[in-house]
Scaffold this motif. Structure first.
Motif, PDB file in Angstrom:
ATOM      1  N   ASP A 273      46.086  47.183   7.008  1.00 27.54           N
ATOM      2  CA  ASP A 273      46.826  46.251   7.856  1.00 27.54           C
ATOM      3  C   ASP A 273      48.288  46.222   7.410  1.00 27.54           C
ATOM      4  N   PHE A 274      49.218  46.326   8.353  1.00 22.83           N
ATOM      5  CA  PHE A 274      50.639  46.282   7.992  1.00 22.83           C
ATOM      6  C   PHE A 274      50.981  44.990   7.256  1.00 22.83           C
ATOM      7  N   SER A 275      50.312  43.896   7.666  1.00 22.71           N
ATOM      8  CA  SER A 275      50.670  42.598   7.088  1.00 22.71           C
ATOM      9  C   SER A 275      50.236  42.473   5.630  1.00 22.71           C
TER      10      SER A 275
ATOM     11  N   ALA B 144      56.773  44.671  17.178  1.00 25.30           N
ATOM     12  CA  ALA B 144      57.535  44.717  18.438  1.00 25.30           C
ATOM     13  C   ALA B 144      57.608  46.149  18.970  1.00 25.30           C
ATOM     14  N   TYR B 145      57.583  47.112  18.057  1.00 24.62           N
ATOM     15  CA  TYR B 145      57.640  48.519  18.466  1.00 24.62           C
ATOM     16  C   TYR B 145      56.296  48.978  19.045  1.00 24.62           C
ATOM     17  N   GLY B 146      55.270  48.176  18.846  1.00 20.12           N
ATOM     18  CA  GLY B 146      53.971  48.486  19.448  1.00 20.12           C
ATOM     19  C   GLY B 146      52.925  49.001  18.477  1.00 20.12           C
ATOM     20  N   PHE B 147      53.270  49.039  17.186  1.00 23.63           N
ATOM     21  CA  PHE B 147      52.271  49.458  16.195  1.00 23.63           C
ATOM     22  C   PHE B 147      51.432  48.238  15.819  1.00 23.63           C
ATOM     23  N   GLU B 148      50.118  48.342  15.971  1.00 25.59           N
ATOM     24  CA  GLU B 148      49.263  47.219  15.591  1.00 25.59           C
ATOM     25  C   GLU B 148      48.591  47.446  14.250  1.00 25.59           C
ATOM     26  N   ARG B 149      48.083  48.686  14.071  1.00 25.20           N
ATOM     27  CA  ARG B 149      47.421  49.015  12.812  1.00 25.20           C
ATOM     28  C   ARG B 149      47.987  50.326  12.278  1.00 25.20           C
ATOM     29  N   PRO B 150      48.088  50.452  10.964  1.00 29.53           N
ATOM     30  CA  PRO B 150      48.611  51.711  10.413  1.00 29.53           C
ATOM     31  C   PRO B 150      47.627  52.860  10.599  1.00 29.53           C
ATOM     32  N   THR B 151      48.156  54.041  10.868  1.00 28.73           N
ATOM     33  CA  THR B 151      47.314  55.241  10.915  1.00 28.73           C
ATOM     34  C   THR B 151      46.922  55.595   9.475  1.00 28.73           C
TER      35      THR B 151
ATOM     36  N   ILE C 248      47.599  58.078   7.496  1.00 28.60           N
ATOM     37  CA  ILE C 248      48.713  58.504   6.627  1.00 28.60           C
ATOM     38  C   ILE C 248      49.612  57.315   6.298  1.00 28.60           C
ATOM     39  N   GLN C 249      49.771  56.403   7.237  1.00 32.12           N
ATOM     40  CA  GLN C 249      50.595  55.211   6.985  1.00 32.12           C
ATOM     41  C   GLN C 249      49.892  54.282   5.994  1.00 32.12           C
ATOM     42  N   GLN C 250      48.578  54.219   6.073  1.00 31.61           N
ATOM     43  CA  GLN C 250      47.823  53.361   5.153  1.00 31.61           C
ATOM     44  C   GLN C 250      48.033  53.772   3.703  1.00 31.61           C
TER      45      GLN C 250
ATOM     46  N   ALA D  80      49.957  65.399   7.054  1.00 30.53           N
ATOM     47  CA  ALA D  80      48.951  65.098   8.065  1.00 30.53           C
ATOM     48  C   ALA D  80      49.282  65.937   9.286  1.00 30.53           C
ATOM     49  N   GLN D  81      48.326  66.077  10.136  1.00 26.34           N
ATOM     50  CA  GLN D  81      48.546  66.894  11.323  1.00 26.34           C
ATOM     51  C   GLN D  81      49.567  66.237  12.244  1.00 26.34           C
ATOM     52  N   SER D  82      50.051  67.034  13.175  1.00 26.03           N
ATOM     53  CA  SER D  82      51.047  66.551  14.133  1.00 26.03           C
ATOM     54  C   SER D  82      50.537  65.314  14.873  1.00 26.03           C
ATOM     55  N   GLY D  83      51.414  64.343  15.019  1.00 23.65           N
ATOM     56  CA  GLY D  83      51.070  63.158  15.806  1.00 23.65           C
ATOM     57  C   GLY D  83      50.266  62.112  15.066  1.00 23.65           C
ATOM     58  N   GLN D  84      50.156  62.239  13.744  1.00 25.17           N
ATOM     59  CA  GLN D  84      49.348  61.281  12.974  1.00 25.17           C
ATOM     60  C   GLN D  84      50.156  60.105  12.436  1.00 25.17           C
ATOM     61  N   GLY D  85      51.456  60.105  12.718  1.00 23.41           N
ATOM     62  CA  GLY D  85      52.253  58.937  12.316  1.00 23.41           C
ATOM     63  C   GLY D  85      53.083  59.140  11.051  1.00 23.41           C
ATOM     64  N   LYS D  86      53.404  60.391  10.724  1.00 22.97           N
ATOM     65  CA  LYS D  86      54.205  60.645   9.515  1.00 22.97           C
ATOM     66  C   LYS D  86      55.606  60.044   9.648  1.00 22.97           C
ATOM     67  N   THR D  87      56.189  60.197  10.838  1.00 28.96           N
ATOM     68  CA  THR D  87      57.549  59.665  11.029  1.00 28.96           C
ATOM     69  C   THR D  87      57.556  58.151  10.812  1.00 28.96           C
ATOM     70  N   GLY D  88      56.570  57.485  11.389  1.00 31.51           N
ATOM     71  CA  GLY D  88      56.467  56.038  11.185  1.00 31.51           C
ATOM     72  C   GLY D  88      56.287  55.705   9.714  1.00 31.51           C
ATOM     73  N   ALA D  89      55.501  56.517   9.008  1.00 30.37           N
ATOM     74  CA  ALA D  89      55.230  56.245   7.590  1.00 30.37           C
ATOM     75  C   ALA D  89      56.506  56.295   6.760  1.00 30.37           C
TER      76      ALA D  89
HETATM   77  N1  LIG Z   1      50.562  52.734  13.628  1.00 29.95           N
HETATM   78  C1  LIG Z   1      50.766  53.199  14.849  1.00 29.95           C
HETATM   79  N2  LIG Z   1      50.275  52.532  15.920  1.00 29.95           N
HETATM   80  C2  LIG Z   1      50.469  52.977  17.171  1.00 29.95           C
HETATM   81  N3  LIG Z   1      51.165  54.104  17.481  1.00 29.95           N
HETATM   82  C3  LIG Z   1      51.673  54.806  16.450  1.00 29.95           C
HETATM   83  C4  LIG Z   1      51.514  54.400  15.083  1.00 29.95           C
HETATM   84  N4  LIG Z   1      52.139  55.298  14.293  1.00 29.95           N
HETATM   85  C5  LIG Z   1      52.676  56.208  15.115  1.00 29.95           C
HETATM   86  N5  LIG Z   1      52.406  55.926  16.407  1.00 29.95           N
HETATM   87  C6  LIG Z   1      52.807  56.701  17.605  1.00 29.95           C
HETATM   88  O1  LIG Z   1      52.106  57.931  17.561  1.00 29.95           O
HETATM   89  C7  LIG Z   1      52.939  58.980  18.016  1.00 29.95           C
HETATM   90  C8  LIG Z   1      53.043  60.049  16.929  1.00 29.95           C
HETATM   91  O2  LIG Z   1      53.627  59.483  15.755  1.00 29.95           O
HETATM   92  P1  LIG Z   1      54.670  60.292  14.844  1.00 29.95           P
HETATM   93  O3  LIG Z   1      55.715  60.925  15.709  1.00 29.95           O
HETATM   94  O4  LIG Z   1      55.118  59.379  13.762  1.00 29.95           O
HETATM   95  O5  LIG Z   1      53.736  61.406  14.253  1.00 29.95           O
HETATM   96  P2  LIG Z   1      54.115  62.599  13.312  1.00 29.95           P
HETATM   97  O6  LIG Z   1      52.975  62.787  12.395  1.00 29.95           O
HETATM   98  O7  LIG Z   1      55.458  62.360  12.699  1.00 29.95           O
HETATM   99  O8  LIG Z   1      54.177  63.778  14.358  1.00 29.95           O
HETATM  100  P3  LIG Z   1      54.867  65.251  14.232  1.00 29.95           P
HETATM  101  O9  LIG Z   1      54.126  65.974  13.160  1.00 29.95           O
HETATM  102  O10 LIG Z   1      54.620  65.812  15.603  1.00 29.95           O
HETATM  103  O11 LIG Z   1      56.321  65.021  13.928  1.00 29.95           O
HETATM  104  C9  LIG Z   1      54.284  58.361  18.365  1.00 29.95           C
HETATM  105  O12 LIG Z   1      54.307  58.101  19.740  1.00 29.95           O
HETATM  106  C10 LIG Z   1      54.288  57.058  17.573  1.00 29.95           C
HETATM  107  O13 LIG Z   1      55.084  56.067  18.207  1.00 29.95           O
END
Ligand SMILES: Nc1ncnc2c1ncn2[C@@H]1O[C@H](COP(=O)(O)OP(=O)(O)OP(=O)(O)O)[C@@H](O)[C@H]1O
Length: 182
Positions: free
Chosen positions: A41-43, A57-64, A66-68, A84-93
């Motif tokens: 949980d982010f909190s 506010a950005y729309g993230f409710e739970r950490p993926t 990799i974010q955890q 982590a694979q593409s799209g798993q939330g690395k940028t957010g992390a």
């Molecule tokens: N905790 C989260 N909750 C909801 N959506 C999320 C969360 N983390 C990331 N996302 C969304 O998931 C999508 C992919 O996330 P992100 O771009 O961070 O992945 P990535 O691992 O960096 O991908 P890439 O390897 O392609 O650069 C984005 O649209 C992002 O906004």
């Protein structure tokens, strides 16, 4: 390697310059410090309130996954390798982890994020602005193709988070517009 993580569990590996998985300046493995445990949980990550607000506010409710695992060691300013694979939330992390460490009273650059393409740098700069929307954080995309003077003037005014491509960022460092002393 016992304390390594890979794509299967989408984990992170904090390490220092002396040894993989070791505490900076010490010998206790980071696992024993609880830095690599998954936090679901982010909190519960101990994040600053204005950042937490921005995350929701950005729309993230739970950490993926990799974010955890990666946010906490980043918040602790530990060298961290995470995959982590593409799209798993690395940028957010890495964005959340580094935003948490900012000293907002300090206007100079504290974080440089390097991307391999201009498009990715622009997208990442948008994520920084989005997640940091309640922090009043100053950030910019510092990429090739933009007017050199514009980059220099923005940096001289003070930018806390620079997201850029290597050539332009190096140029800004060598001409003194981007100071990396901090
Ligand atoms: N905790 C989260 N909750 C909801 N959506 C999320 C969360 N983390 C990331 N996302 C969304 O998931 C999508 C992919 O996330 P992100 O771009 O961070 O992945 P990535 O691992 O960096 O991908 P890439 O390897 O392609 O650069 C984005 O649209 C992002 O906004």
């Amino acid at each position: 390697m016992d304390n390594d993580y890979n794509d299967e569990n989408a984990g992170s590996l904090p390490h220092n310059r002396d040894g993989v998985g070791q505490a900076a300046g010490g010998t206790e493995p980071v696992e024993k410090q609880g830095l690599t445990e998954a936090i679901e949980d982010f909190s519960e990550m101990g994040l600053r309130d204005d950042l937490l607000r921005g995350i929701y506010a950005y729309g993230f409710e739970r950490p993926t996954p990799i974010q955890q695992r990666a946010i906490k060691p980043l918040c602790a300013v530990r060298d961290t390798l995470a995959q982590a694979q593409s799209g798993q939330g690395k940028t957010g992390a890495f964005t959340i982890g580094t935003l948490h460490t900012l000293d907002l009273n300090e206007r100079d650059c504290q974080v440089i994020i390097l991307s391999n393409t201009r498009e990715l740098a622009k997208q990442t700069a948008e994520v920084v602005s989005g997640l940091g929307q309640y922090m009043n954080v100053s950030s910019m995309a510092c990429i090739g193709g933009q007017a050199m003077r514009e980059s220099m003037e923005a940096l001289r005014r003070g930018v806390q988070v620079v997201v850029g491509t290597p050539g332009r960022v190096l140029h800004m460092i060598t001409n003194g517009a981007l100071r990396t002393g901090r």
